[in-house]
Design an enzyme around this catalytic site. Sequence first.
Site, PDB file in Angstrom:
ATOM      1  N   TYR A 124       0.818  -1.199   0.000  1.00 19.20           N
ATOM      2  CA  TYR A 124       0.000   0.000   0.000  1.00 19.20           C
ATOM      3  C   TYR A 124       0.858   1.257   0.000  1.00 19.20           C
ATOM      4  O   TYR A 124       2.039   1.244   0.321  1.00 19.20           O
ATOM      5  CB  TYR A 124      -0.919   0.025   1.227  1.00 19.20           C
ATOM      6  CG  TYR A 124      -0.186   0.212   2.530  1.00 19.20           C
ATOM      7  CD1 TYR A 124      -0.001   1.478   3.083  1.00 19.20           C
ATOM      8  CD2 TYR A 124       0.372  -0.877   3.211  1.00 19.20           C
ATOM      9  CE1 TYR A 124       0.689   1.647   4.266  1.00 19.20           C
ATOM     10  CE2 TYR A 124       1.058  -0.712   4.392  1.00 19.20           C
ATOM     11  CZ  TYR A 124       1.221   0.559   4.916  1.00 19.20           C
ATOM     12  OH  TYR A 124       1.918   0.715   6.084  1.00 19.20           O
TER      13      TYR A 124
ATOM     14  N   TYR B 213      -8.052   8.844  11.180  1.00 17.40           N
ATOM     15  CA  TYR B 213      -7.431   9.166  12.463  1.00 17.40           C
ATOM     16  C   TYR B 213      -8.127  10.311  13.201  1.00 17.40           C
ATOM     17  O   TYR B 213      -7.646  10.751  14.244  1.00 17.40           O
ATOM     18  CB  TYR B 213      -5.947   9.481  12.255  1.00 17.40           C
ATOM     19  CG  TYR B 213      -5.162   8.261  11.838  1.00 17.40           C
ATOM     20  CD1 TYR B 213      -4.668   7.373  12.782  1.00 17.40           C
ATOM     21  CD2 TYR B 213      -4.947   7.984  10.488  1.00 17.40           C
ATOM     22  CE1 TYR B 213      -3.963   6.240  12.396  1.00 17.40           C
ATOM     23  CE2 TYR B 213      -4.245   6.857  10.090  1.00 17.40           C
ATOM     24  CZ  TYR B 213      -3.758   5.987  11.053  1.00 17.40           C
ATOM     25  OH  TYR B 213      -3.072   4.868  10.668  1.00 17.40           O
TER      26      TYR B 213
ATOM     27  N   ILE C  91      -7.426   1.120  10.966  1.00 19.35           N
ATOM     28  CA  ILE C  91      -8.451   2.164  10.943  1.00 19.35           C
ATOM     29  C   ILE C  91      -9.724   1.632  10.286  1.00 19.35           C
ATOM     30  O   ILE C  91      -9.670   0.769   9.403  1.00 19.35           O
ATOM     31  CB  ILE C  91      -7.952   3.431  10.225  1.00 19.35           C
ATOM     32  CG1 ILE C  91      -7.540   3.139   8.781  1.00 19.35           C
ATOM     33  CG2 ILE C  91      -6.822   4.083  11.002  1.00 19.35           C
ATOM     34  CD1 ILE C  91      -7.169   4.386   7.983  1.00 19.35           C
TER      35      ILE C  91
ATOM     36  N   PHE D 143      -5.493   6.033   0.063  1.00 16.23           N
ATOM     37  CA  PHE D 143      -4.674   4.833   0.057  1.00 16.23           C
ATOM     38  C   PHE D 143      -4.841   4.078  -1.260  1.00 16.23           C
ATOM     39  O   PHE D 143      -5.960   3.928  -1.751  1.00 16.23           O
ATOM     40  CB  PHE D 143      -5.074   3.883   1.194  1.00 16.23           C
ATOM     41  CG  PHE D 143      -4.754   4.385   2.570  1.00 16.23           C
ATOM     42  CD1 PHE D 143      -3.493   4.191   3.121  1.00 16.23           C
ATOM     43  CD2 PHE D 143      -5.716   5.040   3.317  1.00 16.23           C
ATOM     44  CE1 PHE D 143      -3.203   4.653   4.395  1.00 16.23           C
ATOM     45  CE2 PHE D 143      -5.443   5.500   4.596  1.00 16.23           C
ATOM     46  CZ  PHE D 143      -4.178   5.307   5.133  1.00 16.23           C
TER      47      PHE D 143
ATOM     48  N   PHE E 298       2.791   9.698   3.314  1.00 20.72           N
ATOM     49  CA  PHE E 298       3.157   9.541   4.720  1.00 20.72           C
ATOM     50  C   PHE E 298       3.508   8.103   5.075  1.00 20.72           C
ATOM     51  O   PHE E 298       4.050   7.842   6.145  1.00 20.72           O
ATOM     52  CB  PHE E 298       2.034  10.048   5.641  1.00 20.72           C
ATOM     53  CG  PHE E 298       0.711   9.354   5.458  1.00 20.72           C
ATOM     54  CD1 PHE E 298       0.448   8.144   6.056  1.00 20.72           C
ATOM     55  CD2 PHE E 298      -0.268   9.936   4.671  1.00 20.72           C
ATOM     56  CE1 PHE E 298      -0.770   7.506   5.876  1.00 20.72           C
ATOM     57  CE2 PHE E 298      -1.500   9.315   4.491  1.00 20.72           C
ATOM     58  CZ  PHE E 298      -1.743   8.095   5.093  1.00 20.72           C
ATOM     59  N   ASP E 299       3.220   7.164   4.192  1.00 22.39           N
ATOM     60  CA  ASP E 299       3.556   5.767   4.480  1.00 22.39           C
ATOM     61  C   ASP E 299       3.535   4.975   3.188  1.00 22.39           C
ATOM     62  O   ASP E 299       2.726   5.253   2.284  1.00 22.39           O
ATOM     63  CB  ASP E 299       2.550   5.170   5.472  1.00 22.39           C
ATOM     64  CG  ASP E 299       3.047   3.875   6.108  1.00 22.39           C
ATOM     65  OD1 ASP E 299       4.236   3.538   5.906  1.00 22.39           O
ATOM     66  OD2 ASP E 299       2.259   3.216   6.790  1.00 22.39           O
TER      67      ASP E 299
END
Length: 219
Positions: free
Chosen positions: A125, A179, A153, A196, A135-136
């Site tokens: 992902y 979040y 989440i 995502f 961010f990831d």
Amino acid sequence: MLALTGLQANAQELKTEEEKTIYALGLSIGRSVKMFDLSPAELELVKKGMTDAATGAKPVVELEKYGPNLQPLAKSRQERAGQKFLETASKEKGATKLPSGIIYKEIKAGTGSSPKATDTVKVNYRGTLITGTEFDSSYKRGEPAEFPLNGVIPCWTEGVQKMKVGGKSQLVCPAKVAYGDQGSPPTIPPNATLVFEIELLGIGGQGADVPRADPQPKK
């Protein structure tokens, strides 16, 4: 506009490393204020404030008085920008808006089974803010992630259950199923809508050999 001492704000005209670094300073500042969803006129006010602060000119307002308003403004503007992004994403071809507000879009159809919330899934992902800031990424780490689907989440718990092994989808997650008000400092601000791209590689050990849609070498 802020003066650039004769330079045009064009990367092709930045000749020295120092000029490029100063331009990068502008990029950094610009990204930090992007969450405010500024209009062109509001952006001019930001530039005026920066110029006054940098040159020592007398400020038009007192920072001590109006500075505390910045956090509430950031929150409201973040929510506004997120809502606009969700509305736009929901109109994209192939997009589906789920009852929770999640925007689900299949990028590549899978052929395997779909996971249940209680299953452990194996995925690749990439996660970004609506500004495009990443961010990831499991791709950058060089290995897939594996976790119980009910341990992440709510956006993932709901959205990934719609996927099939071998498929790839995009989830646009409203803050309330991501979040929320707390965010996930320092990378995810409060009330952030998240995007995502997810590949479902396997469920509970199944489908582990399904090839990635976008293979990437380990760094």
